[in-house]
Design a protein around this motif. Structure first.
Motif, PDB file in Angstrom:
ATOM      1  N   MET A   1     -69.658  41.219 -34.252  1.00 28.67           N
ATOM      2  CA  MET A   1     -69.138  41.474 -32.985  1.00 28.67           C
ATOM      3  C   MET A   1     -68.617  42.173 -32.200  1.00 28.67           C
ATOM      4  N   VAL A   2     -69.164  43.062 -31.269  1.00 26.80           N
ATOM      5  CA  VAL A   2     -68.468  44.713 -31.117  1.00 26.80           C
ATOM      6  C   VAL A   2     -67.866  43.862 -29.983  1.00 26.80           C
ATOM      7  N   ARG A   3     -66.722  44.661 -29.990  1.00 27.49           N
ATOM      8  CA  ARG A   3     -65.855  44.540 -29.223  1.00 27.49           C
ATOM      9  C   ARG A   3     -65.215  46.011 -28.223  1.00 27.49           C
ATOM     10  N   LEU A   4     -65.418  45.712 -27.048  1.00 27.29           N
ATOM     11  CA  LEU A   4     -65.171  46.609 -25.944  1.00 27.29           C
ATOM     12  C   LEU A   4     -64.186  47.082 -25.469  1.00 27.29           C
ATOM     13  N   SER A   5     -63.500  48.239 -25.744  1.00 34.55           N
ATOM     14  CA  SER A   5     -61.928  48.727 -25.163  1.00 34.55           C
ATOM     15  C   SER A   5     -61.891  48.281 -23.171  1.00 34.55           C
ATOM     16  N   PRO A   6     -60.984  47.924 -22.949  1.00 35.41           N
ATOM     17  CA  PRO A   6     -60.966  47.618 -21.287  1.00 35.41           C
ATOM     18  C   PRO A   6     -61.190  48.763 -20.800  1.00 35.41           C
ATOM     19  N   ARG A   7     -60.594  50.173 -20.957  1.00 35.20           N
ATOM     20  CA  ARG A   7     -61.247  50.836 -20.252  1.00 35.20           C
ATOM     21  C   ARG A   7     -62.943  51.267 -19.998  1.00 35.20           C
ATOM     22  N   PHE A   8     -62.948  51.084 -21.888  1.00 37.31           N
ATOM     23  CA  PHE A   8     -65.121  50.989 -21.242  1.00 37.31           C
ATOM     24  C   PHE A   8     -65.619  50.128 -20.359  1.00 37.31           C
ATOM     25  N   LEU A   9     -65.145  48.405 -20.051  1.00 42.20           N
ATOM     26  CA  LEU A   9     -65.309  47.236 -19.696  1.00 42.20           C
ATOM     27  C   LEU A   9     -64.581  47.503 -18.205  1.00 42.20           C
ATOM     28  N   VAL A  10     -63.690  48.443 -17.466  1.00 36.05           N
ATOM     29  CA  VAL A  10     -63.256  48.881 -16.119  1.00 36.05           C
ATOM     30  C   VAL A  10     -64.146  50.182 -15.872  1.00 36.05           C
ATOM     31  N   ALA A  11     -64.756  50.999 -16.261  1.00 36.72           N
ATOM     32  CA  ALA A  11     -65.969  52.071 -16.807  1.00 36.72           C
ATOM     33  C   ALA A  11     -67.231  51.357 -16.164  1.00 36.72           C
ATOM     34  N   ALA A  12     -67.594  50.982 -17.013  1.00 35.80           N
ATOM     35  CA  ALA A  12     -68.802  50.167 -16.882  1.00 35.80           C
ATOM     36  C   ALA A  12     -68.680  49.409 -16.231  1.00 35.80           C
ATOM     37  N   LEU A  13     -67.447  48.281 -15.775  1.00 35.35           N
ATOM     38  CA  LEU A  13     -68.512  47.586 -14.874  1.00 35.35           C
ATOM     39  C   LEU A  13     -68.227  48.589 -12.694  1.00 35.35           C
ATOM     40  N   LEU A  14     -67.344  49.214 -13.040  1.00 37.53           N
ATOM     41  CA  LEU A  14     -67.292  49.519 -11.521  1.00 37.53           C
ATOM     42  C   LEU A  14     -68.056  50.889 -10.889  1.00 37.53           C
ATOM     43  N   LEU A  15     -69.192  51.544 -12.516  1.00 41.61           N
ATOM     44  CA  LEU A  15     -70.862  52.035 -12.358  1.00 41.61           C
ATOM     45  C   LEU A  15     -70.929  51.269 -12.002  1.00 41.61           C
ATOM     46  N   ALA A  16     -71.133  49.650 -12.230  1.00 39.97           N
ATOM     47  CA  ALA A  16     -72.330  49.136 -11.586  1.00 39.97           C
ATOM     48  C   ALA A  16     -72.167  48.458 -10.243  1.00 39.97           C
ATOM     49  N   LEU A  17     -70.760  48.380  -9.493  1.00 45.19           N
ATOM     50  CA  LEU A  17     -70.775  48.162  -9.009  1.00 45.19           C
ATOM     51  C   LEU A  17     -71.580  49.372  -7.849  1.00 45.19           C
ATOM     52  N   LEU A  18     -70.807  50.856  -8.035  1.00 44.89           N
ATOM     53  CA  LEU A  18     -71.217  51.972  -7.634  1.00 44.89           C
ATOM     54  C   LEU A  18     -72.986  52.051  -6.984  1.00 44.89           C
ATOM     55  N   ALA A  19     -73.252  51.697  -8.179  1.00 46.96           N
ATOM     56  CA  ALA A  19     -74.923  51.355  -8.157  1.00 46.96           C
ATOM     57  C   ALA A  19     -75.667  50.483  -7.284  1.00 46.96           C
ATOM     58  N   LEU A  20     -74.583  49.032  -7.155  1.00 42.73           N
ATOM     59  CA  LEU A  20     -75.730  48.401  -6.645  1.00 42.73           C
ATOM     60  C   LEU A  20     -75.014  48.596  -4.846  1.00 42.73           C
ATOM     61  N   LEU A  21     -74.039  49.427  -4.313  1.00 42.55           N
ATOM     62  CA  LEU A  21     -73.585  48.456  -3.510  1.00 42.55           C
ATOM     63  C   LEU A  21     -74.458  49.433  -2.585  1.00 42.55           C
ATOM     64  N   PRO A  22     -75.277  51.090  -2.343  1.00 39.81           N
ATOM     65  CA  PRO A  22     -76.356  50.709  -1.368  1.00 39.81           C
ATOM     66  C   PRO A  22     -77.285  49.458  -0.994  1.00 39.81           C
ATOM     67  N   ALA A  23     -77.117  48.594  -1.878  1.00 43.49           N
ATOM     68  CA  ALA A  23     -77.856  47.170  -1.440  1.00 43.49           C
ATOM     69  C   ALA A  23     -76.964  46.504  -0.933  1.00 43.49           C
ATOM     70  N   TYR A  24     -75.188  45.801  -1.286  1.00 40.59           N
ATOM     71  CA  TYR A  24     -74.891  45.649  -0.689  1.00 40.59           C
ATOM     72  C   TYR A  24     -74.844  46.442   0.879  1.00 40.59           C
ATOM     73  N   ALA A  25     -74.465  47.512   1.494  1.00 39.93           N
ATOM     74  CA  ALA A  25     -74.629  47.721   2.661  1.00 39.93           C
ATOM     75  C   ALA A  25     -75.636  47.916   3.806  1.00 39.93           C
ATOM     76  N   HIS A  26     -76.516  47.904   2.709  1.00 37.55           N
ATOM     77  CA  HIS A  26     -77.885  47.411   3.874  1.00 37.55           C
ATOM     78  C   HIS A  26     -77.535  46.191   4.043  1.00 37.55           C
ATOM     79  N   TRP A  27     -77.303  45.440   3.462  1.00 38.59           N
ATOM     80  CA  TRP A  27     -77.280  43.765   2.936  1.00 38.59           C
ATOM     81  C   TRP A  27     -76.544  43.106   4.611  1.00 38.59           C
ATOM     82  N   GLN A  28     -75.861  44.156   4.071  1.00 38.02           N
ATOM     83  CA  GLN A  28     -74.304  43.399   5.499  1.00 38.02           C
ATOM     84  C   GLN A  28     -74.925  44.419   6.538  1.00 38.02           C
ATOM     85  N   GLY A  29     -75.157  45.767   6.801  1.00 42.01           N
ATOM     86  CA  GLY A  29     -75.706  46.351   8.141  1.00 42.01           C
ATOM     87  C   GLY A  29     -73.922  47.156   8.887  1.00 42.01           C
TER      88      GLY A  29
END
Length: 332
Positions: A1-29
């Motif tokens: 089982m591949v174990r990921l470091s907390p730094r990698f997980l936080v970076a991946a989560l933030l990048l995913a949120l940044l990628a999805l932010l335009p959809a959220y901004a459009h949804w919220q107007g």
């Protein structure tokens, strides 16, 4: 089982949120979110560029706003003469930052400590006052852009196009930084940070390594300047001011100096904190300064730098040996 470091997980989560932010901004107007987080991405790129010097080379540049401003003025000056081709804007910014970075870097690399800081500041202030004297391009008031950079397949004249262009540049710069710092070049640069005299004794051309890092950092900062000009549709000498250089240093230190993703976290924390405090009080700068000092004193490695960079492991449960083993004196 591949174990990921907390730094990698936080970076991946933030990048995913940044990628999805335009959809959220459009949804919220809330189109303001695109402008705010677009600014985070742009300053994240500039902070990554500075971190190459500050975090991995041990070179404290207090004049990196110079290259942010050069990139922005490359767009502004060309647009003033009716040149809207984005590739020419980008080439002009990269060329100007490379030439100025090479000349100024050759001078500052022969110094260290306080002299290094003051000379980089002097170069930035010299170009700042030059920009304020350019009356044909707005002088101290700056100038507005009438159209975004045209790259053929896309044009940076809408918030969504600019946001994803900045996001793509951020990913590209992160990949480039990862390759650089793990390549022999990055190892040599970190060796210069640890003990430059020993590196020279081992036969490494330390001046070349440090100068190359300085020019690369300047060019990446120039790309951030191109994005900043298109984000604000405005070019101003304030982009070259020493206060902007100071903000970039704070972003790097706040996120985690010498970490790959720390400057992006620092830019995110700094700009969100700034916007939040502006809503609460007119004296937001005082509160923000105290908060930054407190964070740095409590967490000297920065917000992101304090996260473990190795995967979490479960501790094995200790079991007591059987009574027979203890009585016989057998090795456990």
């Amino acid at each position: 089982m591949v174990r990921l470091s907390p730094r990698f997980l936080v970076a991946a989560l933030l990048l995913a949120l940044l990628a999805l932010l335009p959809a959220y901004a459009h949804w919220q107007g809330e189109p303001f979110l695109l402008a705010l987080f677009g600014r985070v991405l742009v300053y994240g790129v500039a902070a990554l560029a500075l971190n190459l010097l500050l975090g991995f080379g041990g070179m404290v540049s207090f004049g990196h706003a110079l290259y942010l401003g050069l990139g922005a003025y490359a767009v502004g000056v060309m647009s003033h003469y009716g040149i809207e081709n984005g590739w020419l804007h980008l080439a002009g910014a990269l060329g100007a930052c490379a030439v100025v970075g090479l000349i100024s870097g050759y001078v500052v690399m022969r110094t260290s400590g306080i002299a290094f800081i003051m000379i980089t500041l002097a170069f930035a202030q010299m170009f700042y006052f030059l920009a304020t004297g350019l009356d044909g391009f707005g002088g101290d008031d700056g100038m507005s852009l009438f159209a975004g950079s045209d790259f053929g397949a896309f044009r940076l004249d809408t918030p969504l196009a600019l946001y994803y262009a900045a996001f793509g540049v951020l990913l590209l710069v992160l990949w480039l930084m990862h390759r650089l710092i793990h390549a022999p070049f990055g190892m040599a640069l970190r060796g210069c940070q640890a003990n430059e005299r020993r590196m020279r004794a081992l036969g490494f051309p330390t001046l070349r390594y440090r100068l190359a890092a300085y020019v690369i950092s300047a060019m990446i900062c120039g790309v951030a300047g191109v994005l900043l000009a298109n984000l604000t549709m405005y070019v101003s000498p304030s982009y070259l001011a020493w206060t902007t250089s100071g903000e970039l240093i704070v972003m790097v230190v706040l996120g985690g100096i010498g970490t790959l993703f720390g400057p992006v976290v620092g830019a995110l924390a700094f700009l969100l904190l700034e916007e939040g405090l502006k809503l609460l009080t007119d004296h937001w700068m005082l509160i923000m300064g105290l908060l930054i000092v407190g964070v740095v004193l409590v967490s000297r490695r920065g917000v992101y730098g304090n996260l473990p960079d190795t995967p979490w492991r479960r501790k094995a449960r200790q079991t007591s040996p059987p009574p027979a083993a203890r009585a016989s004196g057998e090795p456990l």
